[in-house]
Design a protein around this motif. Sequence first.
Motif, PDB file in Angstrom:
ATOM      1  N   ARG A  17     -56.605 -52.958 -24.551  1.00 60.61           N
ATOM      2  CA  ARG A  17     -56.291 -52.057 -25.661  1.00 60.61           C
ATOM      3  C   ARG A  17     -56.859 -50.665 -25.392  1.00 60.61           C
ATOM      4  O   ARG A  17     -56.174 -49.664 -25.578  1.00 60.61           O
ATOM      5  CB  ARG A  17     -56.851 -52.622 -26.963  1.00 60.61           C
ATOM      6  N   GLU A  18     -58.109 -50.594 -24.881  1.00 62.92           N
ATOM      7  CA  GLU A  18     -58.745 -49.293 -24.698  1.00 62.92           C
ATOM      8  C   GLU A  18     -58.036 -48.452 -23.624  1.00 62.92           C
ATOM      9  O   GLU A  18     -57.864 -47.250 -23.799  1.00 62.92           O
ATOM     10  CB  GLU A  18     -60.235 -49.434 -24.401  1.00 62.92           C
ATOM     11  N   VAL A  19     -57.607 -49.082 -22.537  1.00 60.57           N
ATOM     12  CA  VAL A  19     -56.901 -48.333 -21.495  1.00 60.57           C
ATOM     13  C   VAL A  19     -55.550 -47.850 -22.019  1.00 60.57           C
ATOM     14  O   VAL A  19     -55.181 -46.683 -21.839  1.00 60.57           O
ATOM     15  CB  VAL A  19     -56.739 -49.176 -20.207  1.00 60.57           C
ATOM     16  N   LYS A  20     -54.819 -48.719 -22.682  1.00 62.86           N
ATOM     17  CA  LYS A  20     -53.507 -48.319 -23.219  1.00 62.86           C
ATOM     18  C   LYS A  20     -53.652 -47.202 -24.254  1.00 62.86           C
ATOM     19  O   LYS A  20     -52.865 -46.248 -24.245  1.00 62.86           O
ATOM     20  CB  LYS A  20     -52.777 -49.527 -23.798  1.00 62.86           C
ATOM     21  N   GLU A  21     -54.653 -47.314 -25.116  1.00 59.21           N
ATOM     22  CA  GLU A  21     -54.870 -46.246 -26.107  1.00 59.21           C
ATOM     23  C   GLU A  21     -55.232 -44.923 -25.438  1.00 59.21           C
ATOM     24  O   GLU A  21     -54.794 -43.861 -25.863  1.00 59.21           O
ATOM     25  CB  GLU A  21     -55.950 -46.655 -27.109  1.00 59.21           C
ATOM     26  N   GLU A  22     -56.049 -44.984 -24.390  1.00 60.31           N
ATOM     27  CA  GLU A  22     -56.440 -43.755 -23.689  1.00 60.31           C
ATOM     28  C   GLU A  22     -55.240 -43.113 -22.988  1.00 60.31           C
ATOM     29  O   GLU A  22     -55.072 -41.894 -23.024  1.00 60.31           O
ATOM     30  CB  GLU A  22     -57.562 -44.054 -22.687  1.00 60.31           C
ATOM     31  N   LEU A  23     -54.402 -43.923 -22.366  1.00 63.23           N
ATOM     32  CA  LEU A  23     -53.193 -43.396 -21.725  1.00 63.23           C
ATOM     33  C   LEU A  23     -52.286 -42.738 -22.760  1.00 63.23           C
ATOM     34  O   LEU A  23     -51.743 -41.652 -22.536  1.00 63.23           O
ATOM     35  CB  LEU A  23     -52.451 -44.505 -20.975  1.00 63.23           C
ATOM     36  N   PHE A  24     -52.132 -43.393 -23.902  1.00 66.98           N
ATOM     37  CA  PHE A  24     -51.292 -42.850 -24.975  1.00 66.98           C
ATOM     38  C   PHE A  24     -51.892 -41.543 -25.494  1.00 66.98           C
ATOM     39  O   PHE A  24     -51.180 -40.558 -25.708  1.00 66.98           O
ATOM     40  CB  PHE A  24     -51.154 -43.880 -26.105  1.00 66.98           C
ATOM     41  N   LYS A  25     -53.210 -41.520 -25.677  1.00 65.35           N
ATOM     42  CA  LYS A  25     -53.895 -40.316 -26.153  1.00 65.35           C
ATOM     43  C   LYS A  25     -53.705 -39.150 -25.187  1.00 65.35           C
ATOM     44  O   LYS A  25     -53.625 -38.002 -25.591  1.00 65.35           O
ATOM     45  CB  LYS A  25     -55.387 -40.628 -26.337  1.00 65.35           C
ATOM     46  N   LYS A  26     -53.601 -39.466 -23.902  1.00 67.61           N
ATOM     47  CA  LYS A  26     -53.416 -38.423 -22.884  1.00 67.61           C
ATOM     48  C   LYS A  26     -51.940 -38.033 -22.711  1.00 67.61           C
ATOM     49  O   LYS A  26     -51.605 -37.274 -21.811  1.00 67.61           O
ATOM     50  CB  LYS A  26     -54.013 -38.860 -21.553  1.00 67.61           C
ATOM     51  N   GLY A  27     -51.053 -38.586 -23.551  1.00 71.53           N
ATOM     52  CA  GLY A  27     -49.661 -38.151 -23.547  1.00 71.53           C
ATOM     53  C   GLY A  27     -48.672 -39.097 -22.890  1.00 71.53           C
ATOM     54  O   GLY A  27     -47.483 -38.812 -22.857  1.00 71.53           O
ATOM     55  N   SER A  28     -49.134 -40.210 -22.367  1.00 68.97           N
ATOM     56  CA  SER A  28     -48.209 -41.169 -21.747  1.00 68.97           C
ATOM     57  C   SER A  28     -47.421 -41.884 -22.843  1.00 68.97           C
ATOM     58  O   SER A  28     -47.935 -42.137 -23.932  1.00 68.97           O
ATOM     59  CB  SER A  28     -48.969 -42.191 -20.901  1.00 68.97           C
ATOM     60  N   THR A  29     -46.173 -42.216 -22.522  1.00 69.09           N
ATOM     61  CA  THR A  29     -45.312 -42.917 -23.482  1.00 69.09           C
ATOM     62  C   THR A  29     -44.940 -44.313 -23.003  1.00 69.09           C
ATOM     63  O   THR A  29     -44.615 -45.169 -23.823  1.00 69.09           O
ATOM     64  CB  THR A  29     -44.020 -42.126 -23.738  1.00 69.09           C
ATOM     65  N   HIS A  30     -44.944 -44.532 -21.684  1.00 73.62           N
ATOM     66  CA  HIS A  30     -44.531 -45.805 -21.106  1.00 73.62           C
ATOM     67  C   HIS A  30     -45.527 -46.261 -20.040  1.00 73.62           C
ATOM     68  O   HIS A  30     -46.087 -45.431 -19.321  1.00 73.62           O
ATOM     69  CB  HIS A  30     -43.142 -45.678 -20.459  1.00 73.62           C
ATOM     70  N   LEU A  31     -45.689 -47.569 -19.964  1.00 75.99           N
ATOM     71  CA  LEU A  31     -46.540 -48.186 -18.951  1.00 75.99           C
ATOM     72  C   LEU A  31     -45.707 -49.264 -18.279  1.00 75.99           C
ATOM     73  O   LEU A  31     -45.263 -50.209 -18.937  1.00 75.99           O
ATOM     74  CB  LEU A  31     -47.787 -48.791 -19.601  1.00 75.99           C
ATOM     75  N   LEU A  32     -45.457 -49.095 -16.986  1.00 78.81           N
ATOM     76  CA  LEU A  32     -44.673 -50.059 -16.214  1.00 78.81           C
ATOM     77  C   LEU A  32     -45.584 -50.640 -15.143  1.00 78.81           C
ATOM     78  O   LEU A  32     -46.130 -49.902 -14.313  1.00 78.81           O
ATOM     79  CB  LEU A  32     -43.451 -49.395 -15.578  1.00 78.81           C
ATOM     80  N   ILE A  33     -45.731 -51.975 -15.161  1.00 76.77           N
ATOM     81  CA  ILE A  33     -46.699 -52.645 -14.291  1.00 76.77           C
ATOM     82  C   ILE A  33     -45.978 -53.566 -13.319  1.00 76.77           C
ATOM     83  O   ILE A  33     -45.256 -54.466 -13.737  1.00 76.77           O
ATOM     84  CB  ILE A  33     -47.697 -53.481 -15.126  1.00 76.77           C
ATOM     85  N   GLY A  87     -43.369 -50.273 -28.352  1.00 74.05           N
ATOM     86  CA  GLY A  87     -43.850 -48.977 -28.791  1.00 74.05           C
ATOM     87  C   GLY A  87     -43.531 -48.663 -30.239  1.00 74.05           C
ATOM     88  O   GLY A  87     -43.770 -47.549 -30.701  1.00 74.05           O
ATOM     89  N   GLU A  88     -43.003 -49.630 -30.965  1.00 79.13           N
ATOM     90  CA  GLU A  88     -42.628 -49.387 -32.364  1.00 79.13           C
ATOM     91  C   GLU A  88     -43.833 -49.096 -33.245  1.00 79.13           C
ATOM     92  O   GLU A  88     -43.699 -48.482 -34.294  1.00 79.13           O
ATOM     93  CB  GLU A  88     -41.845 -50.588 -32.909  1.00 79.13           C
ATOM     94  N   ASP A  89     -45.000 -49.523 -32.831  1.00 76.15           N
ATOM     95  CA  ASP A  89     -46.213 -49.288 -33.629  1.00 76.15           C
ATOM     96  C   ASP A  89     -46.920 -48.005 -33.188  1.00 76.15           C
ATOM     97  O   ASP A  89     -48.127 -47.884 -33.299  1.00 76.15           O
ATOM     98  CB  ASP A  89     -47.153 -50.485 -33.523  1.00 76.15           C
ATOM     99  N   ARG A  90     -46.139 -47.031 -32.715  1.00 80.15           N
ATOM    100  CA  ARG A  90     -46.652 -45.740 -32.241  1.00 80.15           C
ATOM    101  C   ARG A  90     -47.692 -45.931 -31.136  1.00 80.15           C
ATOM    102  O   ARG A  90     -48.806 -45.415 -31.186  1.00 80.15           O
ATOM    103  CB  ARG A  90     -47.211 -44.912 -33.397  1.00 80.15           C
ATOM    104  N   SER A  91     -47.300 -46.721 -30.144  1.00 77.84           N
ATOM    105  CA  SER A  91     -48.158 -46.982 -28.995  1.00 77.84           C
ATOM    106  C   SER A  91     -47.295 -46.907 -27.736  1.00 77.84           C
ATOM    107  O   SER A  91     -46.110 -46.608 -27.803  1.00 77.84           O
ATOM    108  CB  SER A  91     -48.816 -48.356 -29.121  1.00 77.84           C
ATOM    109  N   LEU A  92     -47.894 -47.209 -26.605  1.00 80.28           N
ATOM    110  CA  LEU A  92     -47.153 -47.216 -25.346  1.00 80.28           C
ATOM    111  C   LEU A  92     -46.075 -48.287 -25.337  1.00 80.28           C
ATOM    112  O   LEU A  92     -46.287 -49.389 -25.838  1.00 80.28           O
ATOM    113  CB  LEU A  92     -48.101 -47.537 -24.187  1.00 80.28           C
ATOM    114  N   VAL A  93     -44.954 -47.972 -24.723  1.00 80.27           N
ATOM    115  CA  VAL A  93     -43.960 -48.980 -24.391  1.00 80.27           C
ATOM    116  C   VAL A  93     -44.459 -49.619 -23.099  1.00 80.27           C
ATOM    117  O   VAL A  93     -44.730 -48.912 -22.120  1.00 80.27           O
ATOM    118  CB  VAL A  93     -42.565 -48.353 -24.172  1.00 80.27           C
TER     119      VAL A  93
END
Length: 175
Positions: free
Chosen positions: A33-49, A63-69
Amino acid sequence: MAKAYEDLRSRRTVFVTVGTTCFDSLVRAVDTREVKEELFKKGSTHLLIQIGRGSYIPTKSTGEDRSLVVDYFTFSSSIADYLRSASLVISHAGSGSIFETLRLHKPLIVVVNEDLMDNHQSELAEELAERKHLFCAIPQTLFRTISDMNSGSLTPYQPGDATPVTKFVNSFLGF
C-alpha cells in the motif's frame, strides 16, 4: 479518438520487470500500500508489473478508488514497448534490462536481488547509481528510494564507443 489520445497522453505508467527470473520480493515490495500510494502521490497513474516465474500474484486495481491502476503479466516476447511507454521503470539488476532502459533515457530504479549467489549484478547497479545514471535499492528500501528520488538529479547515460576495441582486436587477430 481524441479522448483515447488524451487518456494515453495523461497516463503515467510505472513499469516493473523481473526479467525471466523469480523475484517475488520485488513484486511484493511494489504491491505494498505504501509504495503504491507514494507512486500515486508522485503523479503515476498506472502500475504494470511483469512477474516472470514468480509465484506471488499482485493485487489488481482498476483505480476507481482514486488510486493507481494496477495490472500484471508473466512474460512477453519483448518488453521494449513497455519500457518506451513508461514514465518510470523499476527493474531487477539484469544488465539487458538496465541498459535497454538507460538507452531510452527513462528514470530507473534497479532493485538488487540479494538472494542470488555471487551477485555481480549488484556491482553493476551500484556503479551506475554512483555515476548518477539510476537509483539503486533492495526490496526493503524500495519505498524510501521512491519517496527520496528526484529524477532531475540523474545524469543521462551515454553508451561508449566500442570502435577502438574492435579495431584493436581485429588488428591483433590479423584482420
